[in-house]
Design an enzyme around this catalytic site. Structure first.
Site, mmCIF file in Angstrom:
data_model
loop_
_atom_site.group_PDB
_atom_site.id
_atom_site.type_symbol
_atom_site.label_atom_id
_atom_site.label_comp_id
_atom_site.label_asym_id
_atom_site.label_seq_id
_atom_site.Cartn_x
_atom_site.Cartn_y
_atom_site.Cartn_z
ATOM 1 N N CYS A 1 45.423 -95.658 -24.844
ATOM 2 C CA CYS A 1 44.887 -95.084 -26.091
ATOM 3 C C CYS A 1 43.390 -95.305 -26.275
ATOM 4 O O CYS A 1 42.816 -94.858 -27.260
ATOM 5 C CB CYS A 1 45.665 -95.606 -27.302
ATOM 6 S SG CYS A 1 47.361 -95.001 -27.320
ATOM 7 N N HIS B 1 43.512 -80.762 -36.613
ATOM 8 C CA HIS B 1 42.680 -80.319 -35.497
ATOM 9 C C HIS B 1 41.278 -80.939 -35.527
ATOM 10 O O HIS B 1 40.301 -80.310 -35.128
ATOM 11 C CB HIS B 1 42.639 -78.793 -35.411
ATOM 12 C CG HIS B 1 43.917 -78.233 -34.873
ATOM 13 N ND1 HIS B 1 45.025 -78.047 -35.674
ATOM 14 C CD2 HIS B 1 44.277 -77.866 -33.623
ATOM 15 C CE1 HIS B 1 46.015 -77.576 -34.938
ATOM 16 N NE2 HIS B 1 45.590 -77.451 -33.688
ATOM 17 N N GLU C 1 53.501 -91.039 -35.668
ATOM 18 C CA GLU C 1 52.541 -90.692 -34.632
ATOM 19 C C GLU C 1 53.228 -90.028 -33.433
ATOM 20 O O GLU C 1 52.695 -89.099 -32.838
ATOM 21 C CB GLU C 1 51.826 -91.966 -34.180
ATOM 22 C CG GLU C 1 50.745 -91.755 -33.166
ATOM 23 C CD GLU C 1 50.001 -93.024 -32.848
ATOM 24 O OE1 GLU C 1 49.096 -93.383 -33.616
ATOM 25 O OE2 GLU C 1 50.338 -93.665 -31.834
ATOM 26 N N HIS D 1 42.202 -88.764 -31.448
ATOM 27 C CA HIS D 1 41.475 -90.002 -31.726
ATOM 28 C C HIS D 1 41.331 -90.795 -30.436
ATOM 29 O O HIS D 1 41.878 -90.428 -29.395
ATOM 30 C CB HIS D 1 42.170 -90.831 -32.817
ATOM 31 C CG HIS D 1 43.480 -91.453 -32.429
ATOM 32 N ND1 HIS D 1 43.988 -92.571 -33.041
ATOM 33 C CD2 HIS D 1 44.391 -91.126 -31.487
ATOM 34 C CE1 HIS D 1 45.148 -92.893 -32.510
ATOM 35 N NE2 HIS D 1 45.420 -92.028 -31.569
#
Length: 150
Positions: free
Chosen positions: A25, A75, A136, A16
């Site tokens: 991020c 994936h 996570e 992501h």
């Protein structure tokens, strides 16, 4: 009869990017997610039922979570469809990559909310989703509790 909570754990790999974020991020990256799904219910008391003594068969819970979450997100790369990442998503899709476009920033917090809805919609009426924990990283996770969302 007592209410019992049972938990099944899952793992999947998902990429992501957080558009507009002020740290690393903002770049496309991935995680080895661990999802713990806890449901609550009363064990079946009908001795003629093949599921006698179970709240829900772990196999049935596994099927629901695999179909709704794991098989979809494993994936894949998740992007907010309302950001400029849509161009990157289109490019990746055209090259055969599995891309998921969502209407939220794909943080663990928002993903766990999305997952809760998907799982709740599939559970038998006598079984309630109690909580989800989406890990996570080794040290970071988001949790969703039904009691916090009544």
């Amino acid at each position: 009869m007592s209410k019992i909570r049972i938990t099944k754990q899952f793992s999947f790999e998902t990429g992501h990017a957080l558009y507009g974020y002020d740290g690393k991020c903002k770049n496309v990256h991935g995680h080895s997610y661990k999802l713990s799904v806890t449901v609550i219910g009363t064990p079946i008391t009908d001795i003629s039922n093949v599921k006698y003594g179970m709240v829900i068969d772990f196999t049935d819970l596994k099927r629901i979570v695999k179909e709704e979450i794991v098989d979809q997100f494993d994936h894949a790369t998740v992007f907010n469809k309302n950001t400029p990442h849509i161009e990157l998503a289109k490019e990746l899709s055209e090259r055969g990559h599995h891309v998921i476009l969502v209407d939220y920033q794909p943080t663990s917090e928002n993903m766990v909310i999305d997952f809760a809805k998907k799982i709740q919609d599939r559970l038998p009426k006598e079984i309630q989703l109690h909580s989800l924990r989406l890990q996570e990283t080794e040290t970071s996770f988001a949790e969703w509790y039904a009691s916090d969302n009544e």
